[in-house]
Design an enzyme around this catalytic site. Structure first.
Site, PDB file in Angstrom:
ATOM      1  CG  HIS A  37      11.721  -4.866   1.895  1.00 37.18           C
ATOM      2  ND1 HIS A  37      12.718  -3.950   2.189  1.00 37.18           N
ATOM      3  CD2 HIS A  37      10.579  -4.352   2.374  1.00 37.18           C
ATOM      4  CE1 HIS A  37      12.178  -2.930   2.833  1.00 37.18           C
ATOM      5  NE2 HIS A  37      10.879  -3.149   2.955  1.00 37.18           N
ATOM      6  CG  LEU A  76      10.150 -15.697   4.752  1.00 41.84           C
ATOM      7  CD1 LEU A  76      11.153 -15.956   5.879  1.00 41.84           C
ATOM      8  CD2 LEU A  76       9.783 -16.998   4.067  1.00 41.84           C
ATOM      9  N   GLY A 131       2.840  -8.700   5.437  1.00 41.59           N
ATOM     10  CA  GLY A 131       2.680  -7.338   5.922  1.00 41.59           C
ATOM     11  C   GLY A 131       2.057  -6.428   4.884  1.00 41.59           C
ATOM     12  CG  HIS A 150       6.208  -3.740   1.673  1.00 46.41           C
ATOM     13  ND1 HIS A 150       6.054  -2.458   1.201  1.00 46.41           N
ATOM     14  CD2 HIS A 150       7.290  -3.690   2.489  1.00 46.41           C
ATOM     15  CE1 HIS A 150       6.988  -1.674   1.705  1.00 46.41           C
ATOM     16  NE2 HIS A 150       7.750  -2.394   2.493  1.00 46.41           N
TER      17      HIS A 150
END
Length: 118
Positions: free
Chosen positions: A9, A70, A73, A75
């Protein structure tokens, strides 16, 4: 020639990237001739396009992108596949393979549970 991109991220905190760099270093210890780059979606450099351009300049013909996420979502579900499609359009002679996010791997789930229970 194959290369791996560890895609995370990113954060404003420069220390945040340390675990990603540690994973890359570990991979290189295990396979010293491997090509491994870290890349980040936002707030940390290099971004995915920059990391891939560096690898392509070295002559790689295949890039495996491993999302170091993990959770699954937006992204992981939307943004990353779109970025990979842009790379395919930019580098039509390079084979890109997008792996599932590491959080989907049973080994990661098991390891996290073991750490949490210890």
């Amino acid at each position: 020639m194959r290369a791996t991109v560890l895609l995370a991220h990113g954060s404003r905190d420069p220390m945040w990237r340390t675990p990603m760099d540690d994973v890359a270093r570990y991979m290189l210890q295990q396979q010293p001739h491997a090509q491994v780059e870290c890349a980040f979606l936002e707030l940390t450099q290099p971004d995915l396009a920059t990391a891939v351009a560096k690898l392509v300049s070295t002559g790689v013909t295949e890039v495996v992108i491993t999302p170091m996420f993990l959770g699954l979502g937006k992204h992981a579900r939307e943004d990353i596949p779109q970025l990979v499609e842009q790379l395919r359009n930019t580098y039509p002679d390079i084979q890109f393979r997008l792996k599932n996010s590491v959080g989907e791997a049973p080994q990661v789930i098991e390891l996290l549970a073991r750490i949490a229970m210890s």
